[in-house]
Design an enzyme around this catalytic site. Structure first.
Site, PDB file in Angstrom:
ATOM      1  N   CYS A 105       0.942  -1.207   0.087  1.00 38.36           N
ATOM      2  CA  CYS A 105       0.122   0.105  -0.137  1.00 38.36           C
ATOM      3  C   CYS A 105       0.780   1.112   0.087  1.00 38.36           C
ATOM      4  O   CYS A 105       1.270   1.539   1.021  1.00 38.36           O
ATOM      5  CB  CYS A 105      -1.026   0.128   1.307  1.00 38.36           C
ATOM      6  N   CYS A 108      -0.571   4.475   2.102  1.00 37.40           N
ATOM      7  CA  CYS A 108      -0.704   4.357   3.750  1.00 37.40           C
ATOM      8  C   CYS A 108      -0.383   2.877   3.904  1.00 37.40           C
ATOM      9  O   CYS A 108       0.744   2.503   3.906  1.00 37.40           O
ATOM     10  CB  CYS A 108      -2.031   4.938   4.200  1.00 37.40           C
ATOM     11  N   SER A 109      -1.479   2.516   4.613  1.00 33.92           N
ATOM     12  CA  SER A 109      -1.015   1.098   5.039  1.00 33.92           C
ATOM     13  C   SER A 109      -2.596   0.024   5.166  1.00 33.92           C
ATOM     14  O   SER A 109      -2.822  -0.521   6.040  1.00 33.92           O
ATOM     15  CB  SER A 109      -0.705   0.947   6.506  1.00 33.92           C
ATOM     16  N   CYS A 110      -3.255   0.562   4.029  1.00 29.59           N
ATOM     17  CA  CYS A 110      -4.332  -0.278   3.746  1.00 29.59           C
ATOM     18  C   CYS A 110      -4.397  -1.938   3.791  1.00 29.59           C
ATOM     19  O   CYS A 110      -3.135  -2.476   2.933  1.00 29.59           O
ATOM     20  CB  CYS A 110      -5.174   0.221   2.339  1.00 29.59           C
TER      21      CYS A 110
END
Length: 205
Positions: A105, A108-110
């Protein structure tokens, strides 16, 4: 004076920020640390990557389910009862002898919590998020995974609208295994693409 407590400067920057934020919110009475511990424990020990491992194992053992997973991963995964936070829109990508899939990702950090549990720290780290796109083969080698030169590496960028689950190739020598036994060969990293499924040596057959 006792000095056996932890200092934030012993943590990585992200963990230090999380600890500081948690401390402030607790002091203001906005969160209950015990409730946070329950949530973390649920995702780490009760959900974790075991849900995703069961999805992969079923796909390995059931061709019809595998086809459904390819067509509509969201529905196929939900049919096993795995729904919830950041797992509403899923796509399954299948490794083959010619193509290896890797998930990142970049913004961000999906991450699909409902099937993989809590994301690992390295998944959120800027070096992984940038280098996985620029040099995926080199990143995989740092994880201990060296693929043949002819293997194509396809990188999938998760977003808030769509998250990915890598279905690793089924290890040889597992014919006749139950889904429960097969699930034991599927790690979180294999479902992100930074590892392969475990070999069956030492497993119950």
């Amino acid at each position: 004076m006792s000095h056996d407590h932890d200092h934030d400067n012993e943590l990585d920057p992200f963990a230090a920020r999380v600890r500081a934020l948690e401390t402030i919110l607790t002091q203001k009475g906005l969160i209950d640390p015990a409730a946070i511990d329950v949530i973390v424990d649920t995702y780490e020990t009760k959900i974790g990557p075991r849900n995703g491992a069961r999805v992969v194992a079923k796909a390995w053992n059931d061709p019809d389910y595998a086809e459904w997973l390819k067509r509509d991963a969201t529905a196929a995964i939900a049919s096993l009862g795995y729904t919830g936070r950041q797992g509403e829109h899923m796509q399954a990508v299948f490794n083959t002898g010619e193509t290896h899939n890797l998930v990142v990702c970049t913004l961000c950090s999906c991450y699909p919590w409902s099937v993989l549990g809590l994301p690992p720290v390295w998944y959120k780290a800027p070096p992984y998020r940038s280098r996985a796109v620029i040099d995926p083969r080199g990143v995989l080698e740092e994880f201990g995974l060296t693929l043949p030169a002819q293997t194509k590496i396809r990188v999938w960028d998760s977003t808030a609208e769509l998250r990915y689950l890598v279905v690793p190739m089924r290890p040889k020598g597992t014919e006749g295994w139950s889904e429960e036994q097969l699930a034991g060969l599927v790690s979180r990293d294999a479902m992100i693409g930074t590892a392969l499924a475990k070999e069956p040596e030492g497993e119950l057959a």
